[in-house]
Design an enzyme around this catalytic site. Structure first.
Site, PDB file in Angstrom:
ATOM      1  N   PRO A 298      48.849  54.464  51.560  1.00  6.80           N
ATOM      2  CA  PRO A 298      49.581  52.967  51.053  1.00  6.80           C
ATOM      3  C   PRO A 298      48.486  51.940  50.964  1.00  6.80           C
ATOM      4  O   PRO A 298      47.706  51.594  51.942  1.00  6.80           O
ATOM      5  CB  PRO A 298      50.670  53.021  52.023  1.00  6.80           C
ATOM      6  CG  PRO A 298      49.961  53.459  53.379  1.00  6.80           C
ATOM      7  CD  PRO A 298      49.277  54.468  52.893  1.00  6.80           C
ATOM      8  N   ARG A 337      45.978  39.113  38.237  1.00  4.91           N
ATOM      9  CA  ARG A 337      47.158  40.050  37.823  1.00  4.91           C
ATOM     10  C   ARG A 337      47.781  39.452  36.670  1.00  4.91           C
ATOM     11  O   ARG A 337      48.069  40.168  35.821  1.00  4.91           O
ATOM     12  CB  ARG A 337      47.825  40.329  38.998  1.00  4.91           C
ATOM     13  CG  ARG A 337      47.178  41.081  40.271  1.00  4.91           C
ATOM     14  CD  ARG A 337      48.106  41.703  41.373  1.00  4.91           C
ATOM     15  NE  ARG A 337      48.945  42.619  40.723  1.00  4.91           N
ATOM     16  CZ  ARG A 337      50.288  42.633  40.664  1.00  4.91           C
ATOM     17  NH1 ARG A 337      50.777  41.619  40.442  1.00  4.91           N
ATOM     18  NH2 ARG A 337      50.796  43.837  40.141  1.00  4.91           N
ATOM     19  N   CYS A 369      38.739  28.116  31.113  1.00  6.18           N
ATOM     20  CA  CYS A 369      38.772  27.933  29.741  1.00  6.18           C
ATOM     21  C   CYS A 369      38.993  29.449  28.828  1.00  6.18           C
ATOM     22  O   CYS A 369      38.255  29.628  28.289  1.00  6.18           O
ATOM     23  CB  CYS A 369      37.325  27.686  29.184  1.00  6.18           C
ATOM     24  SG  CYS A 369      36.859  25.992  30.310  1.00  6.18           S
ATOM     25  N   GLU A 370      40.438  29.861  29.087  1.00  7.55           N
ATOM     26  CA  GLU A 370      40.977  30.889  28.467  1.00  7.55           C
ATOM     27  C   GLU A 370      42.468  30.759  28.295  1.00  7.55           C
ATOM     28  O   GLU A 370      43.245  30.129  29.291  1.00  7.55           O
ATOM     29  CB  GLU A 370      40.685  32.315  29.405  1.00  7.55           C
ATOM     30  CG  GLU A 370      39.318  32.461  29.818  1.00  7.55           C
ATOM     31  CD  GLU A 370      38.868  33.776  28.749  1.00  7.55           C
ATOM     32  OE1 GLU A 370      39.255  34.247  28.164  1.00  7.55           O
ATOM     33  OE2 GLU A 370      37.437  33.874  29.033  1.00  7.55           O
TER      34      GLU A 370
HETATM   35  C1  LIG Z   1      44.619  52.601  44.751  1.00  7.12           C
HETATM   36  C2  LIG Z   1      44.710  53.954  45.525  1.00  7.12           C
HETATM   37  C3  LIG Z   1      45.660  54.054  46.576  1.00  7.12           C
HETATM   38  C4  LIG Z   1      46.561  52.909  46.874  1.00  7.12           C
HETATM   39  O1  LIG Z   1      47.517  52.793  45.950  1.00  7.12           O
HETATM   40  P1  LIG Z   1      48.801  51.661  46.238  1.00  7.12           P
HETATM   41  O2  LIG Z   1      49.531  51.486  44.926  1.00  7.12           O
HETATM   42  O3  LIG Z   1      48.171  50.454  46.531  1.00  7.12           O
HETATM   43  O4  LIG Z   1      49.620  52.098  47.367  1.00  7.12           O
HETATM   44  C5  LIG Z   1      45.684  54.993  47.151  1.00  7.12           C
HETATM   45  N1  LIG Z   1      44.777  56.175  47.057  1.00  7.12           N
HETATM   46  C6  LIG Z   1      43.993  56.136  45.980  1.00  7.12           C
HETATM   47  C7  LIG Z   1      43.192  57.342  45.469  1.00  7.12           C
HETATM   48  C8  LIG Z   1      43.710  54.845  45.197  1.00  7.12           C
HETATM   49  O5  LIG Z   1      42.853  54.819  44.108  1.00  7.12           O
END
Ligand SMILES: *Cc1c(COP(=O)(O)O)cnc(C)c1O
Length: 445
Positions: A298, A337, A369-370
């Site tokens: 996670p 984001r 500036c975007e």
């Molecule tokens: C980015 C990533 C995660 C974490 O993903 P979340 O959506 O932030 O939980 C876990 N494993 C791998 C291989 C990733 O590239």
């Protein structure tokens, strides 16, 4: 309002609803918005704006909630925090103290994980393109597991490991061809995504891996994408993963570990989301009878809600067509984001009086500036004035890690709150640091 001006979305949660759903945030009549027990104005007064502020107690609580739900389902599972969501050393320390391992995707993250005290044996090295140098370093550091994403990578790793006289513990990352039903830029488990090995090629490659020098295949890995808000994609992908594991075993190979990746989504807009108990149920349904060591990676779920970007209003710009732009001192170079994914983030004033003032339709933008430097379009917000402060919510994941110095804007500082205490965990970047590694050729000097 002029014709064609976008309208505020009436389904957006308002400030009261945003705060009600976030127990770590409270609005105090005098002190204003607080994270855990610290007034955010006190931090902004001391450190300036823009500033990233994270809640350690909030992160800890989220980790424990997830770990408890998995334990309650009777799962034997290790958690490997995905560093790419937020790789501050202090943030990694919060999870190390809880017993977490790490999921890393580069030399930089590998070094950060070790520096923050993650034991090598609890590091999983993932990623679709690891350099020979990175593989050699990972082997020298004796990382617990390398997740391999292609036959090509397997062969490179075999020659690097054999050359170094080491054995790499390898999990093959399967691409289960499942649509995670998330934003296309963060979906990673469909056949046309660049990630993983097509699931029907896995058994053959596993057999081949077992014959290669320097390689010990220990299991399978998967990660189908990020910000997943329903259980169905997890269920489908886990079922396929369990099938492939059984198939590989039936061919006489050992599968000790199954790494289920990350992906758990968070309710940026107070929408329904997958609970830890729901995820635990899906894992249990797929893997309970399989006798494997499970791993989970996670990232977002642990840190997104625990982070804020506090910013000041530089000016409020009124245009004759009726549009109203609140120009912040934070920008897309800080928080990418909204620009990159059209992401929606709650915006809450730091002042209690501002928070209850009647809302009017507002665009919230940064000074870069975007035109894409826009945090919110047609948002119903109180009439903020110059120097008012706001917090952009839920930016603890994929926030400061994606910052750039575009427009020669130094990286913003970061603060970690922990209950009643707070401390600076990264200083504001000095302007000199922006050009300290540059060189002007003598002919131009
Ligand atoms: C980015 C990533 C995660 C974490 O993903 P979340 O959506 O932030 O939980 C876990 N494993 C791998 C291989 C990733 O590239």
């Amino acid at each position: 309002m002029a014709l064609g001006t976008p309208r505020a979305d009436p389904t957006d949660p308002d400030i009261r609803e945003l705060l009600a759903a976030r127990a770590h945030l409270t609005m105090h009549a005098l002190d204003g918005l607080m994270l855990e027990s610290v007034p955010l104005n006190a931090i902004a007064d001391a450190v300036g704006t823009p500033v990233w502020i994270y809640g350690a107690a909030t992160m800890r609580q989220r980790y424990r909630t997830l770990a408890r739900a998995l334990a309650d389902a009777g799962l034997e599972i290790t958690l490997h925090y995905a560093l790419k969501a937020n790789d501050h050393l202090a943030v990694i320390r919060v999870f190390v103290a809880e017993g977490a391992g790490a999921d890393v995707v580069s030399e930089g993250e590998l070094r950060r994980a070790r520096l923050a005290g993650v034991p090598s044996s609890q590091i999983v090295f993932s990623g679709v393109g690891k350099s020979e140098h990175e593989l050699r370093l990972a082997l020298a550091m004796e990382v617990g597991q390398i997740n391999v994403e292609s036959a090509e990578e397997l062969h490179i790793l075999s020659s690097v490991a054999a050359g170094a006289g080491r054995i790499a513990r390898v999990a093959l990352r399967i691409n289960p061809d499942v649509d995670a039903e998330t934003h296309t830029k963060i979906s990673t488990g469909r056949m046309h995504d660049k990630f993983g090995i097509p699931w029907n090629d896995i058994a053959g490659l596993y057999r081949h891996a077992a014959s290669l020098p320097g390689i010990k295949p220990v299991g399978l890995a998967m990660h189908i994408g990020s910000q997943i808000m329903t259980l169905a994609p997890f269920r489908a992908a886990y079922a396929r993963l369990a099938d492939v594991a059984r198939h590989v075993r039936a061919e006489g190979h050992s599968v000790e570990v199954v790494d289920c990746g990350g992906g758990l989504g968070v309710p940026y807009r107070n929408e329904p989301f997958v609970s830890p108990a729901g995820l635990a149920g899906a894992l249990h349904a797929a893997f309970a009878g399989l006798d494997v060591r499970l791993q989970l990676e996670p990232g977002r779920w642990l840190v997104a809600g625990a982070g804020l970007l506090v910013s000041s209003v530089l000016m409020v710009k009124h245009v004759s067509n009726g549009m109203r732009f609140v120009v912040l001192d934070a920008a897309m170079n800080d928080l990418l984001r909204p620009t990159l994914y059209n992401a929606w983030h709650g915006i809450v004033p730091l002042s209690a009086a501002d928070a209850v003032a009647p809302a009017i339709q507002t665009d919230v933008v940064g000074p870069v500036c975007e035109s894409g430097d826009t945090f919110a379009r047609s948002r119903l917000l109180p009439p903020l004035v110059r120097n008012a402060r706001v917090a952009i919510l839920d930016v603890g994941a994929y926030g400061s890690v994606m910052s750039s110095t575009y427009n020669a804007r130094p990286l913003a500082p970061a603060v970690l709150v922990d209950g009643e205490r707070w401390s600076l965990i990264r200083s504001r970047q000095r302007h000199e640091a922006l050009w300290q590694d540059e060189h002007v050729p003598e002919s131009l000097a």
